[in-house]
Write a protein that holds these residues in place. Structure first.
Motif, short mmCIF file in Angstrom:
data_model
loop_
_atom_site.label_atom_id
_atom_site.label_comp_id
_atom_site.label_asym_id
_atom_site.label_seq_id
_atom_site.Cartn_x
_atom_site.Cartn_y
_atom_site.Cartn_z
N LEU A 270 0.90 -1.30 0.21
CA LEU A 270 -0.24 -0.11 -0.07
C LEU A 270 0.89 1.24 -0.13
N ALA A 271 0.58 2.05 -1.01
CA ALA A 271 1.46 3.27 -0.99
C ALA A 271 0.77 4.37 -0.10
N PRO A 272 1.60 4.96 0.63
CA PRO A 272 1.06 5.99 1.75
C PRO A 272 0.90 7.13 1.04
N GLY A 273 -0.55 7.64 1.41
CA GLY A 273 -1.12 8.96 0.97
C GLY A 273 -1.71 8.85 -0.38
N THR A 274 -1.95 7.50 -1.05
CA THR A 274 -2.50 7.47 -2.38
C THR A 274 -3.64 6.74 -2.27
N GLY A 275 -3.84 5.61 -1.48
CA GLY A 275 -4.76 4.90 -1.43
C GLY A 275 -4.71 3.71 -2.35
N LYS A 276 -3.56 3.64 -2.99
CA LYS A 276 -3.33 2.70 -4.22
C LYS A 276 -2.14 1.50 -3.53
N VAL A 277 -2.11 0.53 -4.56
CA VAL A 277 -1.22 -0.40 -4.38
C VAL A 277 -0.20 -0.55 -5.18
N ARG A 278 1.12 -0.46 -4.97
CA ARG A 278 2.04 -0.50 -5.74
C ARG A 278 2.84 -1.94 -5.77
N LYS A 279 3.60 -2.28 -6.87
CA LYS A 279 4.16 -3.28 -6.96
C LYS A 279 5.72 -3.42 -6.49
N ASP A 280 6.10 -3.97 -5.26
CA ASP A 280 7.29 -4.11 -4.87
C ASP A 280 7.81 -5.35 -4.93
N PHE A 281 8.95 -5.82 -4.62
CA PHE A 281 9.64 -7.10 -4.79
C PHE A 281 10.06 -7.63 -3.69
N LEU A 282 10.12 -9.14 -3.38
CA LEU A 282 10.79 -9.68 -2.42
C LEU A 282 11.77 -10.64 -3.00
N TRP A 283 13.22 -10.50 -2.91
CA TRP A 283 14.07 -11.35 -3.48
C TRP A 283 14.48 -12.54 -2.46
N ALA A 284 14.72 -13.58 -3.21
CA ALA A 284 15.21 -14.71 -2.41
C ALA A 284 16.65 -15.10 -2.83
N ILE A 285 17.51 -15.46 -1.78
CA ILE A 285 18.95 -16.08 -2.02
C ILE A 285 18.99 -17.03 -1.30
N LEU A 286 19.18 -18.23 -2.04
CA LEU A 286 19.35 -19.53 -1.37
C LEU A 286 20.55 -20.23 -1.56
N ILE A 299 19.89 -22.71 3.59
CA ILE A 299 19.21 -21.31 3.94
C ILE A 299 18.68 -20.53 2.93
N VAL A 300 17.55 -19.97 3.16
CA VAL A 300 16.96 -18.93 2.29
C VAL A 300 16.79 -17.53 3.11
N VAL A 301 17.16 -16.56 2.44
CA VAL A 301 16.91 -15.30 3.12
C VAL A 301 16.14 -14.30 1.95
N PHE A 302 15.33 -13.61 2.52
CA PHE A 302 14.24 -12.56 1.53
C PHE A 302 14.62 -11.43 2.05
N GLN A 303 14.59 -10.58 0.95
CA GLN A 303 14.75 -9.06 1.20
C GLN A 303 13.97 -8.13 0.17
N ALA A 313 19.93 -5.68 -7.26
CA ALA A 313 20.66 -7.21 -7.15
C ALA A 313 22.18 -7.05 -6.92
N GLN A 314 22.87 -6.29 -7.23
CA GLN A 314 24.22 -5.79 -6.92
C GLN A 314 24.13 -5.25 -5.56
N LYS A 315 23.27 -4.56 -4.94
CA LYS A 315 23.35 -3.98 -3.56
C LYS A 315 23.12 -5.31 -2.61
N MET A 316 22.29 -5.98 -3.10
CA MET A 316 22.18 -7.27 -2.20
C MET A 316 23.14 -8.19 -2.20
N LEU A 317 23.77 -8.52 -3.34
CA LEU A 317 25.08 -9.42 -3.15
C LEU A 317 26.24 -8.74 -2.70
N LYS A 318 26.40 -7.45 -2.45
CA LYS A 318 27.57 -6.95 -1.89
C LYS A 318 28.26 -7.30 -0.94
N GLY A 319 29.47 -7.83 -0.93
CA GLY A 319 30.05 -8.40 0.16
C GLY A 319 29.93 -9.90 0.23
N PHE A 320 29.33 -10.45 -0.80
CA PHE A 320 29.33 -11.95 -1.07
C PHE A 320 30.45 -12.47 -1.70
#
Length: 531
Positions: A270-286, A299-303, A313-320
């Motif tokens: 839910l997008a604040p202040g708009t009353g609408k729903v936006r499309k975000d993402f959950l990334w899974a690393i396994l 292990i599986v981790v969602f972000q 994707a680059q930001k999530m895998l930084k330091g791997f």
């Protein structure tokens, strides 16, 4: 007078002109017919393509979402038959009892016999006869045996109230200067209602069993408990925040892994202040080494993220420290392999299931010998994978080199030959080019026994997200989406390790509230949990 020869020449010339005119008209007519046939073929091809799109849209909306039929689905048509059979059996038993006819001895059913777990409590009910006196007047009869039968009973979700009592002690001799009382235990919700077990139950019910909080509130209300869904959500948020160090430790463990799988799915927020729903993402690393007998636990981790871009994707895998990433063919993962855009490029191994799925989808709307043959050849590769699952990497590589590699090497020239017979705009040609473009990534499993053929592992781990999304409709905020990702990480990792997530979360919350040492965080990992 004009000679006959001159008349014949004029006649022949006129005939030749007529023939030339007729041939010209015929050529024009032929060209028009060819043009019309070409336009008709184009229209028919466009019509067939639209029909495929409509069929595919219908299938995606109303058809099965999996290419593999669930074995339980085969029994769905017979469940009503089993119900009717049970009704007839009950009516037959009642009739035999009323008439007084002797029931024929039936062979006892073996269904569920002996399958009642030993840990279930046994409540014994002894049914004594009305009298144990011998009718002949001999006196009291002696017990010589008994018949026992086990039946499965259920107690609906039973709630209880834990009353914490802390007695106060005081010395009467020194006029109350000395007193003693045990310190109050730390609670997840200060002066709140729930125990850790109650909070874990609510969390797993929503994020593991796909039961939104408002449905849970309705269930609790039937037992006289008025628990608002906002209260349940608040409990889950507090628990997720408290469990964050455990999730951070899981991510740190993932960073040391060499071969990973990655995928993503959208979540409505839910997008604040708009009353609408936006499309975000959950990334899974396994990380899952069970396919080749690795010693590291899965292990599986969602972000959560706002977008589906290569930068995310680059930001999530930084330091791997890993080197190989298994992913689908989405262009977002190409950024990770580009040395111009990534400081430490990954080697991308692509998924055969995603490629195969394109041919399966196409064949559902348009039967094609090419699709049938492609699916058959991929199936032969998976038959080999089934035989070597769990074997050591060297054995897996040797078998793949001997059996799988010839199949793969013969596949490419056959597909290239098929392309020559297909229009470049044909959807089937696009599906073929999809795999040929990613040929290096698709064939990497042949050289590495620690790689799988597909990303089915991470897809299976990510499957609860769409099911929860369907029932819960959307996350109320970014914080809600991040809480969703945290709890999904814990539940998913518990499932991969065969751990009861409800018992794990309840016990881990209690340990953290009891001031578990941060230096011993490894003891709180799901794979180290024992009930």
């Amino acid at each position: 007078m004009v000679s006959g020869r001159a008349i014949s020449a004029v006649y022949v010339a006129d005939l030749e002109r007529r023939l030339a005119a007729a041939e010209g008209a015929r050529a024009v007519e032929t060209a028009a017919r060819i043009a019309a046939e070409t336009r008709l073929a184009q229209v028919e091809e466009a019509h067939a393509r639209l029909e495929r799109m409509v069929k595919q849209a219908r299938y995606e909306k109303f058809g099965a979402k999996s290419e593999k039929l669930d074995p339980d689905q085969r029994h769905l048509p017979f469940e009503d038959i089993d119900v009717a059979e049970g009704m007839l059996a009950a009516a037959s038993d009642a009739a035999e009892k009323a008439v007084g006819t002797r029931k024929k001895s039936r062979k006892p059913s073996n269904r569920n016999k002996g399958n009642l777990p030993a840990h279930l409590p046994r409540i014994e009910e002894v049914i004594e006869p009305e009298s144990t006196l011998c009718p002949c007047g001999c006196g009291e009869m002696v017990k010589v045996g008994e018949d026992r039968s086990d039946r499965l009973d259920v107690i609906p979700a039973q709630f209880r109230v834990l009353v914490t009592i802390r007695p106060k002690y005081m010395c009467r001799t020194c006029a109350g200067k000395s007193h003693a009382q045990a310190p109050a235990p730390e609670w997840l919700v200060p002066r709140g209602l729930p125990t850790e077990a109650m909070v874990a139950h609510c969390m797993v019910a929503k994020f593991g069993d796909y039961l939104p909080f408002y449905r849970q509130a309705d269930i609790y209300r039937r037992q006289g408990l008025d628990l608002d869904r906002t209260m349940l959500a608040n409990w889950a948020g507090r628990a997720a925040q408290l469990l964050q160090p455990v999730i951070d430790a899981m991510i740190a463990e993932l960073r040391r892994s060499d071969r990973l799988q990655m995928d993503e799915t959208y979540v409505p927020v839910l997008a604040p202040g708009t009353g609408k729903v936006r499309k975000d993402f959950l990334w899974a690393i396994l990380r899952d080494q069970r396919g080749w007998g690795g010693s590291d636990p899965p292990i599986v981790v969602f972000q959560h993220s706002r977008t589906r871009s290569g930068e995310i994707a680059q930001k999530m895998l930084k330091g791997f420290t890993g080197s190989t990433l298994m992913a689908d063919g989405h262009p977002v993962y190409d950024v990770l392999a580009d040395p111009k855009q990534t400081a430490k490029p990954w080697t991308i191994a692509n998924c055969w299931t995603h490629w195969r799925r394109r041919f399966v989808t196409f064949s559902q709307s348009t039967p094609s010998p090419i699709c049938e043959e492609m699916i058959r050849r991929v199936a032969s590769l998976y038959a080999i994978e089934k035989e070597i699952r769990g074997r050591d990497p060297d054995t897996r590589r040797a078998v793949r080199q001997q059996l799988s590699k010839p199949i793969v090497e013969a596949l490419r020239p056959w597909l290239e030959g098929c392309l020559q017979d297909l229009s470049s705009a044909n959807d089937l040609a696009k599906h073929i080019r999809y795999g040929l473009k990613r040929w290096d990534g698709l064939t990497r499993f042949l050289e590495d026994g620690r790689l799988e053929m597909d990303t089915n592992g991470v897809e299976n781990a990510i499957r609860p997200i769409p099911l929860t999304r369907k029932n819960a409709l959307f996350a109320g905020s970014i914080d809600g989406a991040e809480t969703w990702a945290r709890i999904a990480s814990l539940i998913g990792t518990c499932r991969l390790n065969g751990v009861n997530p409800e018992a794990y979360i309840a016990a881990t919350l209690r340990k953290i509230l009891d001031q578990h040492m941060q230096s011993d965080i490894a003891l709180l990992m799901p794979w180290n949990f024992a009930e």
